[in-house]
Scaffold this motif. Structure first.
Motif, PDB file in Angstrom:
ATOM      1  N   ILE A 145       0.816  -1.218   0.000  1.00  0.00           N
ATOM      2  CA  ILE A 145       0.000   0.000   0.000  1.00  0.00           C
ATOM      3  C   ILE A 145       0.849   1.268   0.000  1.00  0.00           C
ATOM      4  CG2 ILE A 145      -2.070  -1.066   0.935  1.00  0.00           C
ATOM      5  CD1 ILE A 145      -1.386   0.026   3.663  1.00  0.00           C
ATOM      6  N   THR A 146       2.143   1.142   0.272  1.00  0.00           N
ATOM      7  CA  THR A 146       2.994   2.325   0.107  1.00  0.00           C
ATOM      8  C   THR A 146       3.020   2.749  -1.362  1.00  0.00           C
ATOM      9  OG1 THR A 146       5.010   1.006  -0.122  1.00  0.00           O
ATOM     10  CG2 THR A 146       4.472   1.818   2.085  1.00  0.00           C
ATOM     11  N   LEU A 147       2.910   1.780  -2.277  1.00  0.00           N
ATOM     12  CA  LEU A 147       2.846   2.119  -3.703  1.00  0.00           C
ATOM     13  C   LEU A 147       1.599   2.949  -4.004  1.00  0.00           C
ATOM     14  CD1 LEU A 147       3.975  -1.171  -5.487  1.00  0.00           C
ATOM     15  CD2 LEU A 147       5.284   0.938  -5.185  1.00  0.00           C
ATOM     16  N   GLY A 148       0.492   2.603  -3.371  1.00  0.00           N
ATOM     17  CA  GLY A 148      -0.733   3.378  -3.553  1.00  0.00           C
ATOM     18  C   GLY A 148      -0.593   4.795  -3.034  1.00  0.00           C
ATOM     19  N   PHE A 149       0.113   4.929  -1.909  1.00  0.00           N
ATOM     20  CA  PHE A 149       0.374   6.262  -1.368  1.00  0.00           C
ATOM     21  C   PHE A 149       1.236   7.075  -2.326  1.00  0.00           C
ATOM     22  CE2 PHE A 149       3.392   8.964   0.917  1.00  0.00           C
ATOM     23  CZ  PHE A 149       2.521   9.893   1.445  1.00  0.00           C
ATOM     24  N   TYR A 150       2.310   6.454  -2.817  1.00  0.00           N
ATOM     25  CA  TYR A 150       3.171   7.144  -3.780  1.00  0.00           C
ATOM     26  C   TYR A 150       2.375   7.539  -5.019  1.00  0.00           C
ATOM     27  CZ  TYR A 150       7.243   5.463  -1.133  1.00  0.00           C
ATOM     28  OH  TYR A 150       8.169   5.201  -0.167  1.00  0.00           O
ATOM     29  N   ASN A 206       6.497  -5.539  -8.448  1.00  0.00           N
ATOM     30  CA  ASN A 206       7.860  -5.439  -7.921  1.00  0.00           C
ATOM     31  C   ASN A 206       8.677  -4.332  -8.562  1.00  0.00           C
ATOM     32  OD1 ASN A 206       8.104  -7.171  -5.758  1.00  0.00           O
ATOM     33  ND2 ASN A 206       8.536  -8.943  -7.042  1.00  0.00           N
ATOM     34  N   LYS A 207       8.578  -4.152  -9.869  1.00  0.00           N
ATOM     35  CA  LYS A 207       9.397  -3.143 -10.543  1.00  0.00           C
ATOM     36  C   LYS A 207       9.054  -1.722 -10.102  1.00  0.00           C
ATOM     37  CE  LYS A 207       6.510  -3.191 -14.655  1.00  0.00           C
ATOM     38  NZ  LYS A 207       6.443  -3.625 -16.025  1.00  0.00           N
ATOM     39  N   PHE A 208       7.851  -1.510  -9.595  1.00  0.00           N
ATOM     40  CA  PHE A 208       7.455  -0.167  -9.181  1.00  0.00           C
ATOM     41  C   PHE A 208       8.016   0.215  -7.813  1.00  0.00           C
ATOM     42  CE2 PHE A 208       4.350  -1.420 -12.370  1.00  0.00           C
ATOM     43  CZ  PHE A 208       4.503  -0.359 -13.250  1.00  0.00           C
ATOM     44  N   PHE A 209       8.545  -0.750  -7.067  1.00  0.00           N
ATOM     45  CA  PHE A 209       9.237  -0.428  -5.820  1.00  0.00           C
ATOM     46  C   PHE A 209      10.572   0.250  -6.118  1.00  0.00           C
ATOM     47  CE2 PHE A 209       6.411  -3.717  -4.058  1.00  0.00           C
ATOM     48  CZ  PHE A 209       5.892  -2.996  -2.996  1.00  0.00           C
ATOM     49  N   VAL A 210      11.049   0.115  -7.343  1.00  0.00           N
ATOM     50  CA  VAL A 210      12.284   0.774  -7.769  1.00  0.00           C
ATOM     51  C   VAL A 210      11.971   2.146  -8.375  1.00  0.00           C
ATOM     52  CG1 VAL A 210      14.267   0.581  -9.325  1.00  0.00           C
ATOM     53  CG2 VAL A 210      13.406  -1.441  -8.172  1.00  0.00           C
ATOM     54  N   LEU A 211      10.816   2.288  -9.033  1.00  0.00           N
ATOM     55  CA  LEU A 211      10.470   3.515  -9.752  1.00  0.00           C
ATOM     56  C   LEU A 211       9.799   4.588  -8.891  1.00  0.00           C
ATOM     57  CD1 LEU A 211       9.050   2.227 -13.140  1.00  0.00           C
ATOM     58  CD2 LEU A 211      10.938   3.803 -12.837  1.00  0.00           C
ATOM     59  N   LEU A 212       8.767   4.221  -8.167  1.00  0.00           N
ATOM     60  CA  LEU A 212       7.937   5.225  -7.504  1.00  0.00           C
ATOM     61  C   LEU A 212       8.603   5.929  -6.320  1.00  0.00           C
ATOM     62  CD1 LEU A 212       4.338   3.707  -7.708  1.00  0.00           C
ATOM     63  CD2 LEU A 212       5.528   5.181  -9.314  1.00  0.00           C
ATOM     64  N   PRO A 213       9.346   5.241  -5.440  1.00  0.00           N
ATOM     65  CA  PRO A 213       9.965   5.974  -4.315  1.00  0.00           C
ATOM     66  C   PRO A 213      10.911   7.101  -4.737  1.00  0.00           C
ATOM     67  CG  PRO A 213       9.895   3.648  -3.804  1.00  0.00           C
ATOM     68  CD  PRO A 213       9.475   3.787  -5.248  1.00  0.00           C
ATOM     69  N   PRO A 214      11.803   6.910  -5.740  1.00  0.00           N
ATOM     70  CA  PRO A 214      12.649   8.049  -6.134  1.00  0.00           C
ATOM     71  C   PRO A 214      11.855   9.206  -6.759  1.00  0.00           C
ATOM     72  CG  PRO A 214      13.588   5.996  -6.946  1.00  0.00           C
ATOM     73  CD  PRO A 214      12.242   5.681  -6.394  1.00  0.00           C
ATOM     74  N   LEU A 215      10.793   8.882  -7.500  1.00  0.00           N
ATOM     75  CA  LEU A 215       9.954   9.946  -8.053  1.00  0.00           C
ATOM     76  C   LEU A 215       9.261  10.726  -6.939  1.00  0.00           C
ATOM     77  CD1 LEU A 215       8.276   8.268 -11.161  1.00  0.00           C
ATOM     78  CD2 LEU A 215       9.938  10.124 -11.144  1.00  0.00           C
ATOM     79  N   TYR A 216       8.829  10.016  -5.926  1.00  0.00           N
ATOM     80  CA  TYR A 216       8.206  10.655  -4.769  1.00  0.00           C
ATOM     81  C   TYR A 216       9.208  11.571  -4.066  1.00  0.00           C
ATOM     82  CZ  TYR A 216       6.280  11.074  -0.072  1.00  0.00           C
ATOM     83  OH  TYR A 216       5.841  11.557   1.134  1.00  0.00           O
TER      84      TYR A 216
END
Length: 177
Positions: free
Chosen positions: A64-69, A153-163
């Motif tokens: 759900i952290t991905l949803g937050f991002y 899984n691949k979005f755990f690499v993409l979304l946090p740096p964009l955030y």
């Protein structure tokens, strides 16, 4: 449960997955587009859920952290892609001077808009991945949480740096030409 998880992955909270910031402000009120970006993840599993095992809880909390991002990136992109600031170019110099002295001018720039357009592209790929996961879960006789994790899984690499990037842009009021 998995359907509410999929909704949370697209930024919509409910009864099982809640947004602590919305709960603090007032129940049922959605965040305005001009609300500041949160410095930490506010999506959490509701504390009164007892039917989820601790291992599943950890996996869901991570997902759900991905949803937050997603929600925060989408809010930034929506705010930064707003073209209403272009109309202010034709204002008289006197009115522009008053905006500078009063500090009411929004932080808009071509730089922010370009970043927002790139974020929109990434978010559309993410949305497609969530929809593919939903189709897979609907076609399986026994939907499992591992299918959701595998597909994202691949979005755990993409979304946090964009955030982190949009946090820095908002925090430092970065505008470029």
């Amino acid at each position: 449960m998995l359907h509410e998880l999929l909704l949370a992955l697209l930024g919509y909270t409910g009864d099982l997955i809640i947004d602590q910031r919305e709960e603090q402000e007032s129940i049922g009120v959605f965040l305005s587009p001009n609300a500041p970006i949160s410095e930490e993840c506010t999506f959490k599993l509701a504390p009164d859920i007892s039917f989820i095992q601790p291992s599943e809880r950890d996996v869901i909390e991570r997902l759900i952290t991905l949803g937050f991002y997603y929600r925060e990136l989408d809010r930034f992109a929506t705010k930064s892609c707003n073209l209403s600031w272009i109309r202010t170019v034709n204002k008289s110099p006197l009115s522009r001077t008053s905006e500078v002295t009063t500090g009411k001018k929004e932080n808009q720039s071509v730089y922010r808009r370009a970043i927002a357009n790139g974020i929109v592209e990434v978010l559309s790929v993410y949305t497609s991945a969530v929809l593919q996961i939903e189709q897979k879960l609907l076609s399986d006789s026994v939907p499992i949480l591992a299918a959701v994790t595998q597909g994202l899984n691949k979005f755990f690499v993409l979304l946090p740096p964009l955030y982190e990037l949009i946090l820095e842009i908002e925090r430092d009021s970065i505008c470029g030409g």
